[in-house]
Design an enzyme around this catalytic site. Structure first.
Site, mmCIF file in Angstrom:
data_model
loop_
_atom_site.group_PDB
_atom_site.id
_atom_site.type_symbol
_atom_site.label_atom_id
_atom_site.label_comp_id
_atom_site.label_asym_id
_atom_site.label_seq_id
_atom_site.Cartn_x
_atom_site.Cartn_y
_atom_site.Cartn_z
ATOM 1 N N ALA A 150 16.699 -13.457 1.833
ATOM 2 C CA ALA A 150 17.953 -14.196 1.929
ATOM 3 C C ALA A 150 18.560 -14.485 0.555
ATOM 4 O O ALA A 150 19.684 -14.080 0.256
ATOM 5 C CB ALA A 150 17.699 -15.500 2.689
ATOM 6 N N ASN A 192 11.204 -22.246 -4.637
ATOM 7 C CA ASN A 192 10.768 -23.611 -4.359
ATOM 8 C C ASN A 192 9.260 -23.679 -4.581
ATOM 9 O O ASN A 192 8.568 -22.673 -4.482
ATOM 10 C CB ASN A 192 11.066 -23.974 -2.906
ATOM 11 C CG ASN A 192 12.541 -24.284 -2.701
ATOM 12 O OD1 ASN A 192 13.238 -24.694 -3.635
ATOM 13 N ND2 ASN A 192 13.015 -24.105 -1.486
ATOM 14 N N LYS A 212 13.020 -31.431 -6.691
ATOM 15 C CA LYS A 212 13.296 -30.543 -5.555
ATOM 16 C C LYS A 212 12.053 -30.435 -4.668
ATOM 17 O O LYS A 212 12.145 -30.363 -3.437
ATOM 18 C CB LYS A 212 13.722 -29.158 -6.063
ATOM 19 C CG LYS A 212 14.194 -28.283 -4.936
ATOM 20 C CD LYS A 212 15.330 -27.352 -5.315
ATOM 21 C CE LYS A 212 15.962 -26.766 -4.073
ATOM 22 N NZ LYS A 212 15.964 -25.316 -4.061
ATOM 23 N N ASN A 250 11.396 -30.866 4.517
ATOM 24 C CA ASN A 250 10.919 -29.610 5.121
ATOM 25 C C ASN A 250 9.687 -29.863 5.980
ATOM 26 O O ASN A 250 9.607 -29.450 7.130
ATOM 27 C CB ASN A 250 10.544 -28.599 4.029
ATOM 28 C CG ASN A 250 11.752 -27.844 3.526
ATOM 29 O OD1 ASN A 250 12.827 -28.410 3.426
ATOM 30 N ND2 ASN A 250 11.576 -26.585 3.218
#
Ligand code: NAD
Length: 308
Positions: free
Chosen positions: A10, A103, A185, A193
């Site tokens: 993505a 991430n 983050k 999440n």
């Protein structure tokens, strides 16, 4: 600039598209046959902020590549990083810059096993993307892509990468403390999440539950304690307010880990709450939230038959 995207899912396709449109020579690298063949036959279709386009772009498997590159952007999932570094080793020159916007925590250490510190660029991005089908992706954003060279004496090359991103509409910014941004983050991912995935809810629903303040407090405190051992100060209250601000903005969004489970793909939990649990244990701290969240996400992966 001659650029490779190592891991063209993505985000990789989104960044690759923007950089090629901006006049750079971009090669996508990936292992997924159907995706590679579709892009070779029909081009790469990307919808950027709602506007659809299809471009011809070079794509192949890392082992087929004989070229070298000025800059390689890595966009694997965290668990694919080491394998990708092994696979692109032969394309690296003394000067190839490697940019990591994944991430998760601990990636700079893994990359430093393969790349000299002067060539490592760490960062974070608030652009988002999704894969609709092989060869078809969407990409959204306008916010900054913050990067910093791992060697503080090597700003110049990184500033060229920042300028290139800015010229391509990716809003590159040279950060003075990317370590802090990465940890903050990680707190977003380690709360939203993980919890949305476990509770099967979106961010608005999560922030409406009565237990959210206690959960955020527990998780962020554990992240903050480990961050401190790495020289990063994460104020717990300030971070929780930052999370609330994001939750108000993105509301009904389902975080990527929720989507990974829905698509029966392994999560990055070991590089978020799992990393904090492991580091806490190594240092003799209690981290019950991080440990149990990691166990529960792995249990959910097992129930769904996801191979790790
Ligand atoms: P992704 O899952 O879309 O792609 C990662 C790799 O998995 C690629 O090599 C891709 O080709 C492969 N892949 C994806 N679906 C596959 C399938 N069905 N079969 C076989 N291979 C498949 O990952 P991403 O969302 O681009 O994320 C890359 C990194 O960026 C992660 O660390 C993520 O946390 C981070 N990130 C993502 C977003 C986002 O919005 N997607 C935002 C910020 C950070």
């Amino acid at each position: 600039m001659k650029i490779a995207i190592a891991g063209s899912g993505a985000l990789g396709c989104g960044f690759g598209y923007m950089m090629q449109k901006g006049g750079n020579d971009v090669t996508l690298l990936d292992f997924w046959d159907e995706h590679i063949n579709t892009i070779k036959e029909n081009g790469l279709s990307v919808t950027v902020n709602g506007k659809e386009d299809t471009i011809n772009i070079s794509i192949g498997k890392p082992e087929e590549i004989k070229d070298t590159f000025d800059t390689i952007f890595i966009f694997t999932k965290s668990m694919g990083l080491r394998h990708m570094l092994e696979e692109i080793k032969h394309t690296l020159t003394e000067d190839t810059k490697v940019v990591c916007l994944l991430n998760g925590l601990g990636h700079a250490n893994t990359i430093s096993e393969y790349i000299p510190k002067k060539n490592i660029i760490m960062g974070t991005t608030v652009w988002t993307g999704g894969l609709d089908a092989p060869g078809k992706t969407h990409f959204m954003g306008e916010g900054p892509v913050e990067v910093q060279n791992s060697d503080e004496n090597e700003e110049e090359g990184t500033r060229q990468v920042v300028q290139m991103m800015a010229d391509c509409g990716l809003n590159g910014v040279y950060s003075s403390n990317v370590h802090f941004t990465t940890w903050r983050k990680a707190c977003v991912n380690g709360t939203m999440n993980a919890l949305c995935s476990l509770l099967d809810c979106n961010i608005k629903e999560l922030f409406d539950v009565a237990q959210i303040d206690e959960l955020n407090q527990g998780i962020v405190s554990e992240f903050s304690r480990v961050a401190e051992t790495e020289g990063v100060t994460l104020d717990v209250e300030e971070t929780i307010n930052y999370l609330k601000g994001i939750a108000e903005k993105v509301g009904g969004h389902y975080p990527s880990m929720h989507q990974d489970l829905k698509n029966k793909r392994p999560t990055e939990i070991d590089f978020l709450n799992g990393m904090v649990a492991k580091e806490s244990e190594r240092r003799g701290f209690e981290a019950p939230y991080s440990k149990q969240i990691t166990q529960l996400i792995h249990a959910k992966e097992d129930i769904l038959g996801i191979k790790r």
